[in-house]
Write a protein that holds these residues in place. Sequence first.
Motif, PDB file in Angstrom:
ATOM      1  N   PHE A  60       0.835  -1.202   0.000  1.00 16.51           N
ATOM      2  CA  PHE A  60       0.000   0.000   0.000  1.00 16.51           C
ATOM      3  C   PHE A  60       0.872   1.256   0.000  1.00 16.51           C
ATOM      4  O   PHE A  60       1.832   1.363   0.741  1.00 16.51           O
ATOM      5  N   LYS A  61       0.498   2.224  -0.852  1.00 23.45           N
ATOM      6  CA  LYS A  61       1.205   3.505  -0.893  1.00 23.45           C
ATOM      7  C   LYS A  61       0.314   4.627  -0.375  1.00 23.45           C
ATOM      8  O   LYS A  61       0.645   5.290   0.587  1.00 23.45           O
ATOM      9  N   GLN A  62      -0.845   4.836  -1.016  1.00 23.11           N
ATOM     10  CA  GLN A  62      -1.747   5.900  -0.582  1.00 23.11           C
ATOM     11  C   GLN A  62      -3.118   5.723  -1.225  1.00 23.11           C
ATOM     12  O   GLN A  62      -3.257   5.017  -2.228  1.00 23.11           O
ATOM     13  N   MET A  63      -4.124   6.380  -0.634  1.00 25.63           N
ATOM     14  CA  MET A  63      -5.467   6.387  -1.213  1.00 25.63           C
ATOM     15  C   MET A  63      -5.523   7.428  -2.328  1.00 25.63           C
ATOM     16  O   MET A  63      -4.794   8.413  -2.308  1.00 25.63           O
ATOM     17  N   GLU A  64      -6.419   7.174  -3.293  1.00 27.94           N
ATOM     18  CA  GLU A  64      -6.585   8.098  -4.420  1.00 27.94           C
ATOM     19  C   GLU A  64      -8.050   8.534  -4.508  1.00 27.94           C
ATOM     20  O   GLU A  64      -8.932   7.931  -3.898  1.00 27.94           O
ATOM     21  N   SER A  65      -8.291   9.575  -5.273  1.00 30.94           N
ATOM     22  CA  SER A  65      -9.649  10.087  -5.456  1.00 30.94           C
ATOM     23  C   SER A  65     -10.535   9.013  -6.085  1.00 30.94           C
ATOM     24  O   SER A  65     -10.101   8.242  -6.945  1.00 30.94           O
ATOM     25  N   THR A  66     -11.792   8.970  -5.651  1.00 30.62           N
ATOM     26  CA  THR A  66     -12.745   7.987  -6.189  1.00 30.62           C
ATOM     27  C   THR A  66     -13.675   8.599  -7.230  1.00 30.62           C
ATOM     28  O   THR A  66     -14.584   7.942  -7.716  1.00 30.62           O
ATOM     29  N   ASN A  67     -13.463   9.871  -7.582  1.00 31.37           N
ATOM     30  CA  ASN A  67     -14.331  10.545  -8.546  1.00 31.37           C
ATOM     31  C   ASN A  67     -13.993  10.155  -9.977  1.00 31.37           C
ATOM     32  O   ASN A  67     -12.823  10.052 -10.342  1.00 31.37           O
ATOM     33  N   VAL A  68     -15.026   9.942 -10.776  1.00 29.42           N
ATOM     34  CA  VAL A  68     -14.873   9.603 -12.187  1.00 29.42           C
ATOM     35  C   VAL A  68     -15.806  10.496 -13.000  1.00 29.42           C
ATOM     36  O   VAL A  68     -16.972  10.666 -12.642  1.00 29.42           O
ATOM     37  N   PHE A  69     -15.297  11.058 -14.101  1.00 27.49           N
ATOM     38  CA  PHE A  69     -16.133  11.887 -14.971  1.00 27.49           C
ATOM     39  C   PHE A  69     -16.002  11.394 -16.407  1.00 27.49           C
ATOM     40  O   PHE A  69     -14.902  11.254 -16.929  1.00 27.49           O
ATOM     41  N   THR A  70     -17.140  11.113 -16.998  1.00 22.58           N
ATOM     42  CA  THR A  70     -17.163  10.595 -18.366  1.00 22.58           C
ATOM     43  C   THR A  70     -17.101  11.745 -19.374  1.00 22.58           C
ATOM     44  O   THR A  70     -17.296  12.911 -19.022  1.00 22.58           O
ATOM     45  N   LYS A  71     -16.855  11.397 -20.622  1.00 21.42           N
ATOM     46  CA  LYS A  71     -16.750  12.413 -21.670  1.00 21.42           C
ATOM     47  C   LYS A  71     -18.063  13.163 -21.873  1.00 21.42           C
ATOM     48  O   LYS A  71     -18.067  14.321 -22.294  1.00 21.42           O
ATOM     49  N   ASP A  72     -19.171  12.480 -21.587  1.00 17.84           N
ATOM     50  CA  ASP A  72     -20.477  13.131 -21.778  1.00 17.84           C
ATOM     51  C   ASP A  72     -20.944  13.884 -20.529  1.00 17.84           C
ATOM     52  O   ASP A  72     -22.098  14.291 -20.422  1.00 17.84           O
ATOM     53  N   GLY A  73     -20.026  14.081 -19.559  1.00 13.14           N
ATOM     54  CA  GLY A  73     -20.347  14.863 -18.371  1.00 13.14           C
ATOM     55  C   GLY A  73     -20.965  14.080 -17.240  1.00 13.14           C
ATOM     56  O   GLY A  73     -21.291  14.635 -16.194  1.00 13.14           O
ATOM     57  N   LYS A  74     -21.129  12.771 -17.393  1.00 13.65           N
ATOM     58  CA  LYS A  74     -21.720  11.949 -16.345  1.00 13.65           C
ATOM     59  C   LYS A  74     -20.746  11.808 -15.177  1.00 13.65           C
ATOM     60  O   LYS A  74     -19.543  11.623 -15.377  1.00 13.65           O
ATOM     61  N   SER A  75     -21.262  11.898 -13.971  1.00 11.11           N
ATOM     62  CA  SER A  75     -20.429  11.802 -12.783  1.00 11.11           C
ATOM     63  C   SER A  75     -20.636  10.456 -12.098  1.00 11.11           C
ATOM     64  O   SER A  75     -21.767  10.061 -11.811  1.00 11.11           O
ATOM     65  N   LEU A  76     -19.541   9.723 -11.831  1.00 13.66           N
ATOM     66  CA  LEU A  76     -19.599   8.429 -11.169  1.00 13.66           C
ATOM     67  C   LEU A  76     -18.658   8.441  -9.966  1.00 13.66           C
ATOM     68  O   LEU A  76     -17.762   9.291  -9.880  1.00 13.66           O
ATOM     69  N   GLN A  77     -18.852   7.508  -9.044  1.00 16.28           N
ATOM     70  CA  GLN A  77     -17.955   7.419  -7.894  1.00 16.28           C
ATOM     71  C   GLN A  77     -17.646   5.968  -7.575  1.00 16.28           C
ATOM     72  O   GLN A  77     -18.555   5.156  -7.394  1.00 16.28           O
ATOM     73  N   MET A  78     -16.364   5.676  -7.504  1.00 17.21           N
ATOM     74  CA  MET A  78     -15.904   4.351  -7.117  1.00 17.21           C
ATOM     75  C   MET A  78     -15.952   4.240  -5.588  1.00 17.21           C
ATOM     76  O   MET A  78     -16.041   5.246  -4.893  1.00 17.21           O
ATOM     77  N   ASP A  79     -15.860   3.017  -5.066  1.00 15.15           N
ATOM     78  CA  ASP A  79     -15.884   2.840  -3.612  1.00 15.15           C
ATOM     79  C   ASP A  79     -14.537   3.201  -2.988  1.00 15.15           C
ATOM     80  O   ASP A  79     -14.447   4.090  -2.156  1.00 15.15           O
ATOM     81  N   LEU A  80     -13.482   2.485  -3.374  1.00 18.78           N
ATOM     82  CA  LEU A  80     -12.151   2.732  -2.842  1.00 18.78           C
ATOM     83  C   LEU A  80     -11.109   2.568  -3.948  1.00 18.78           C
ATOM     84  O   LEU A  80     -11.206   1.645  -4.755  1.00 18.78           O
ATOM     85  N   VAL A  81     -10.122   3.456  -3.949  1.00 20.44           N
ATOM     86  CA  VAL A  81      -9.032   3.381  -4.934  1.00 20.44           C
ATOM     87  C   VAL A  81      -7.722   3.643  -4.199  1.00 20.44           C
ATOM     88  O   VAL A  81      -7.625   4.574  -3.391  1.00 20.44           O
ATOM     89  N   GLU A  82      -6.712   2.812  -4.465  1.00 25.57           N
ATOM     90  CA  GLU A  82      -5.419   3.005  -3.823  1.00 25.57           C
ATOM     91  C   GLU A  82      -4.277   2.810  -4.812  1.00 25.57           C
ATOM     92  O   GLU A  82      -4.413   2.086  -5.801  1.00 25.57           O
ATOM     93  N   SER A  83      -3.176   3.485  -4.540  1.00 27.62           N
ATOM     94  CA  SER A  83      -1.932   3.270  -5.280  1.00 27.62           C
ATOM     95  C   SER A  83      -1.117   2.215  -4.545  1.00 27.62           C
ATOM     96  O   SER A  83      -1.061   2.220  -3.308  1.00 27.62           O
TER      97      SER A  83
END
Length: 329
Positions: A60-83
């Motif tokens: 484990f290194k660090q946590m990362e942002s869980t925000n995702v934005f699609t090309k058509d402007g749709k906003s999504l969110q992942m649960d957990l993301v880590e490096s």
Amino acid sequence: MKKYNSNYVENSKKPEYVGEVVEELIKEEINTKPYDFLFRFIGEEYPQLNHEFLDLPGIFKQMESTNVFTKDGKSLQMDLVESIIPDGKNVKYAAITNMEHQARKLSLSKIEDMFFYAIFLIGKFKRPCYSFVITNIDHGATERIYYVDGHPFLIHFILFDKKRIYKFLNILNEKNYIISQVSEMDFMTLNYCIIFAKEDFAKDVIESCVNLFVSIENISFEHQLVLFISLKTMIKFHFRDNMDKTRELLTMITKAVSENMIEEMPLYQRTRKRLLDAQDQIQKDKKIISEMGSAIAEKDSAIAEKDNVIAEKDEEIALLKEEIKSLKK
């Protein structure tokens, strides 16, 4: 024979105080998505410990942002993301891990979302991405290859089913926490039993976890507070159809903690809520900016089209002027 910690014995002498606290807990709104909330809560509060408990690849290194934005402007969110970084074993290069909690069978739309998450993360970090589903539903394998638009997509599964949860509980119940210290792995194990117990056997698991909780003497203040919040959340959710049982179990866990913890809990929860609200607001702001960018781009495109039309008209006028000149000659 049931065992109780010193807080439980002391607070049993203060029925009015305990009753007041329990009534306040009952008044709190029931979290309708407790699985997702607690999974993210534990993962974000204890990211490295969570990585080790789940035995995820790499270091484990660090946590990362869980925000995702699609090309058509749709906003999504992942649960957990880590490096993660290489561990000298299975992971040879720096990479990204995406973890998604699932309390139901993996749907086609969820697979497509996870595929998009992986593509997004690979593009953002320029690193490979491992995709994990943490679930209480048996998908028949520890990993499976799915196909999205003809592209192979590997998903790893970590299962917390009935057999595994009761095995964990049996191990924890064999320990004497009046004497023994609750280790970090014990703490994580108990939390995951609380979070992942399925509806059909959850009530029995939660009662077992409550009985275990009230027997714990040697535990850090923070770990006890987090377990209290996890239990309180799931008691209110799973026993929502039985107020008497809800009150009984909330009374038990309230007796097991100090008055100081009860005083600290609202501040802790408010701070946590402010953090989540801030994250949500950032996501909303980014979505608005993305939508504004799309709107501006559309307007720019419309202006460019009008400029082209004007240019064509100017060219037609110029040709007409030349024709008029030639006629005058």
